[in-house]
Motif scaffolding. Structure first.
Motif, mmCIF file in Angstrom:
data_model
loop_
_atom_site.group_PDB
_atom_site.id
_atom_site.type_symbol
_atom_site.label_atom_id
_atom_site.label_comp_id
_atom_site.label_asym_id
_atom_site.label_seq_id
_atom_site.Cartn_x
_atom_site.Cartn_y
_atom_site.Cartn_z
ATOM 1 N N GLY A 119 39.408 51.944 37.003
ATOM 2 C CA GLY A 119 40.806 51.809 37.387
ATOM 3 C C GLY A 119 41.531 50.830 36.502
ATOM 4 N N ALA A 120 42.438 50.070 37.101
ATOM 5 C CA ALA A 120 43.309 49.180 36.341
ATOM 6 C C ALA A 120 43.333 47.794 36.955
ATOM 7 N N ASN A 121 43.711 46.837 36.121
ATOM 8 C CA ASN A 121 44.057 45.510 36.594
ATOM 9 C C ASN A 121 45.582 45.444 36.605
ATOM 10 N N VAL A 122 46.151 45.165 37.753
ATOM 11 C CA VAL A 122 47.592 44.953 37.870
ATOM 12 C C VAL A 122 47.797 43.453 37.757
ATOM 13 N N ILE A 123 48.476 43.028 36.707
ATOM 14 C CA ILE A 123 48.572 41.613 36.363
ATOM 15 C C ILE A 123 49.893 41.039 36.870
ATOM 16 N N PHE A 124 49.797 39.827 37.411
ATOM 17 C CA PHE A 124 50.958 39.142 37.979
ATOM 18 C C PHE A 124 51.223 37.834 37.253
ATOM 19 N N ASP A 125 52.472 37.415 37.292
ATOM 20 C CA ASP A 125 52.895 36.098 36.829
ATOM 21 C C ASP A 125 53.455 35.428 38.070
ATOM 22 N N SER A 131 52.253 43.361 34.293
ATOM 23 C CA SER A 131 51.801 44.501 33.493
ATOM 24 C C SER A 131 50.582 45.144 34.140
ATOM 25 N N VAL A 132 50.155 46.250 33.517
ATOM 26 C CA VAL A 132 48.927 46.933 33.932
ATOM 27 C C VAL A 132 48.006 46.983 32.726
ATOM 28 N N ARG A 133 46.749 46.683 32.956
ATOM 29 C CA ARG A 133 45.735 46.771 31.895
ATOM 30 C C ARG A 133 44.689 47.774 32.362
ATOM 31 N N ASP A 134 44.578 48.856 31.598
ATOM 32 C CA ASP A 134 43.597 49.887 31.898
ATOM 33 C C ASP A 134 43.054 50.415 30.582
#
Length: 167
Positions: A119-125, A131-134
């Motif tokens: 799947g993906a990592n949904v990145i937060f600030d 952003s999304v990292r997949d």
């Protein structure tokens, strides 16, 4: 007993050695990645990561599971400081979990390890989406760096993907 009639033909083994691989900048300063397997279609990515002392990745939400095997150094999740991961540690992360990866600033060496991510990592600030990292985002970043002449094209395993009719 006969061999199965539906077998996958291989001309050679699909293998990558991290000692011969090309490193790329990771998502944050102090991190580098070596792509080993990137499957956009199925959302699976396998990387070897290196994280220098003091490196902290932003909080991220996992849409799928993660398997992480630490080969060198030490790191922890800010949310779980009582559970440092050291060389030889295997970590399973369930889908739906949120973590903040961190290498202690006073660590004697970089933390390194293999990660298998579904799947993906949904990145937060903070509380804001960043952003999304997949697998696709990682491959796009690698191909962009190659196009800009920053790195040679790495060898990693990539399923050919794409749906088609059997006949």
């Amino acid at each position: 007993m006969a061999l199965p009639s539906a077998i996958t033909k291989q001309d050679r083994l699909l293998t990558v050695n991290i000692n011969d691989a090309v490193e790329f900048a990771g998502s944050e300063p102090g991190s580098t990645i070596i792509p080993l397997f990137l499957d956009r279609e199925n959302g699976v990515w396998v990387l070897y990561g290196k994280f220098e002392p003091g490196t902290t990745l932003p909080p991220h939400f996992h849409t799928g599971t993660v398997h992480f095997f630490t080969t060198k150094g030490e790191w922890n999740y800010a949310e779980y400081p009582q559970d440092p991961q050291t060389a030889g540690s295997y970590l399973y992360e369930p889908g739906g979990s949120v973590h903040t990866f961190s290498v202690p600033a006073d660590a004697k060496e970089a933390a390194e390890g293999f990660m298998v991510v579904y799947g993906a990592n949904v990145i937060f600030d903070g509380d804001e989406y960043r952003s999304v990292r997949d697998a696709g985002a990682i491959e796009d970043g690698i191909l962009a760096a190659v196009t800009r002449g920053e790195r040679p094209m790495p060898m990693y395993i990539r399923p050919k993907g794409g749906a088609d009719f059997s006949k």
